[in-house]
Design an enzyme around this catalytic site. Structure first.
Site, PDB file in Angstrom:
ATOM      1  CG  ASP A  62      -1.832  -1.094   1.345  1.00  0.00           C
ATOM      2  OD1 ASP A  62      -2.140  -1.687   0.308  1.00  0.00           O
ATOM      3  OD2 ASP A  62      -2.253  -1.395   2.479  1.00  0.00           O
TER       4      ASP A  62
HETATM    5  N1  URA Z   1      -1.334  -5.933   3.834  1.00  0.00           N
HETATM    6  C1  URA Z   1      -1.753  -4.657   3.872  1.00  0.00           C
HETATM    7  O1  URA Z   1      -2.778  -4.360   4.482  1.00  0.00           O
HETATM    8  N2  URA Z   1      -1.053  -3.729   3.218  1.00  0.00           N
HETATM    9  C2  URA Z   1       0.082  -3.994   2.542  1.00  0.00           C
HETATM   10  O2  URA Z   1       0.705  -3.091   1.962  1.00  0.00           O
HETATM   11  C3  URA Z   1       0.530  -5.329   2.514  1.00  0.00           C
HETATM   12  C4  URA Z   1      -0.213  -6.278   3.174  1.00  0.00           C
END
Ligand code: URA
Length: 248
Positions: A116
Site C-alpha cells: 500500500d
Molecule cells: N497488507 C496490507 O494491508 N497492506 C500492505 O501493503 C501489505 C499487506
C-alpha cells in the site's frame, strides 16, 4: 514504434510474443496473453491481438506504449519502500513511485506484488517475469511477514481469532502466525506472517478484530529479510537468495 528508447531484438530465431514480454520482466506469460488480448501490445507500431504471434530480430515491441527489451540480463533487488510511494512504474496523480528508487539501474525493473501507499519495507523488484509469477501466484503460498503497530490492546481472544482466520469481507483468511512484540498502554507492536496476498489484507485482518493499523512494515518474504536496509535504499539479492526464490 521506434525512437530513442526503442530496442531491437537480438535473436536469430522466432520467439513467442508472450514469452518475449515475460523475458523482458513485464509480467508472467499468462498475464502477457491478457495484455495481448486486450490490445495493450504493439509490434512495430501495430496493435497485435493474436495469441500465437512470434517476433524476430529487428522487431520492436511496446507494452502500454513503453518499448520493452527481452535480451537484457536479469536483475533482482530488494528495496526498502518508504511511506508515500506508489508500487507501480508510473502514477497518474504524479505521486512518487518505487521505479524512482531504482532509477540508477539501467534495466527496467518491475515490483513483485504490491505494498500500500503508506506501507513500508521489503519489496522485491526484478525484470524476471517468471519469478514474479512464482512469487505472486496464490498456489505458491510464499509467506510474507509484517510488523504492524495497531491501536489499542491486542487481547488473547483477538490474537486467537487472527491465528485461526478472520472474515475480511467475503474471504476468510487462512491460519496466520501472530505474536505481540510489545504491548504499550494504547497500542501494540505485532509481528504477523501470512501466505495470501489479498488487497490490504493485514489492515483488514486487524480491523476485523477491532484494532486499527497505525503503521505497517513488511520485514520478510519467505527467508529474504529486510535487515538493516535503510528506507529508500536497495540492495541486490545474492545468488543464493535468487536460487532460493526460484525454488519456491
Ligand atoms: N497488507 C496490507 O494491508 N497492506 C500492505 O501493503 C501489505 C499487506
Amino acid at each position: 514504434m521506434r525512437g530513442l528508447f526503442s530496442f531491437a531484438l537480438c535473436y536469430n530465431t522466432l520467439m513467442r510474443l508472450n514469452k518475449y514480454i515475460a523475458a523482458a520482466g513485464v509480467c508472467s506469460r499468462r498475464k502477457a496473453d491478457e495484455l495481448i488480448a486486450n490490445g495493450n501490445v504493439k509490434v512495430n507500431g501495430k496493435v497485435v491481438r493474436e495469441m500465437g504471434t512470434n517476433v524476430e530480430e529487428g522487431d520492436s515491441v511496446s507494452v502500454n506504449g513503453t518499448p520493452i527489451e527481452a535480451n537484457e540480463s536479469k536483475v533482482y533487488v530488494v528495496v526498502n519502500k518508504p511511506p508515500g510511494f506508489v508500487t507501480s512504474m508510473s502514477d497518474d496523480k504524479d505521486r512518487p513511485t518505487v521505479a524512482q528508487l531504482v532509477a540508477d539501474i539501467p534495466e527496467r525493473l518491475f515490483p513483485v506484488g504490491r505494498l500500500d501507499y503508506n506501507t513500508t519495507g521489503l519489496l522485491i523488484m526484478t525484470n524476471d517475469g517468471d519469478l514474479t509469477y512464482t512469487l505472486t501466484h496464490p498456489k505458491h503460498e510464499v509467506s510474507k511477514t509484517y510488523v504492524a503497530t495497531v491501536a489499542g490492546v491486542l487481547s488473547n481472544v483477538r490474537l486467537a481469532k487472527l491465528r485461526k482466520g478472520v472474515d475480511i469481507g467475503g474471504f476468510v483468511t487462512s491460519p496466520a502466525q501472530v505474536r505481540v512484540l510489545k504491548q504499550n498502554p494504547r497500542s501494540a507492536v505485532v509481528e504477523i506472517s501470512i501466505h495470501e496476498g489479498k488487497n490490504r489484507q493485514v489492515r483488514k485482518m486487524f480491523a476485523a478484530v477491532g484494532n486499527k493499523v497505525q503503521s505497517l512494515e513488511r520485514t520478510a518474504i519467505g527467508d529474504i529479510r529486510l535487515g538493516r536496509l535503510l528506507q529508500g535504499h536497495y540492495r541486490k539479492l545474492t545468488r543464493a537468495e535468487v536460487e532460493y526464490l526460484k525454488s519456491l
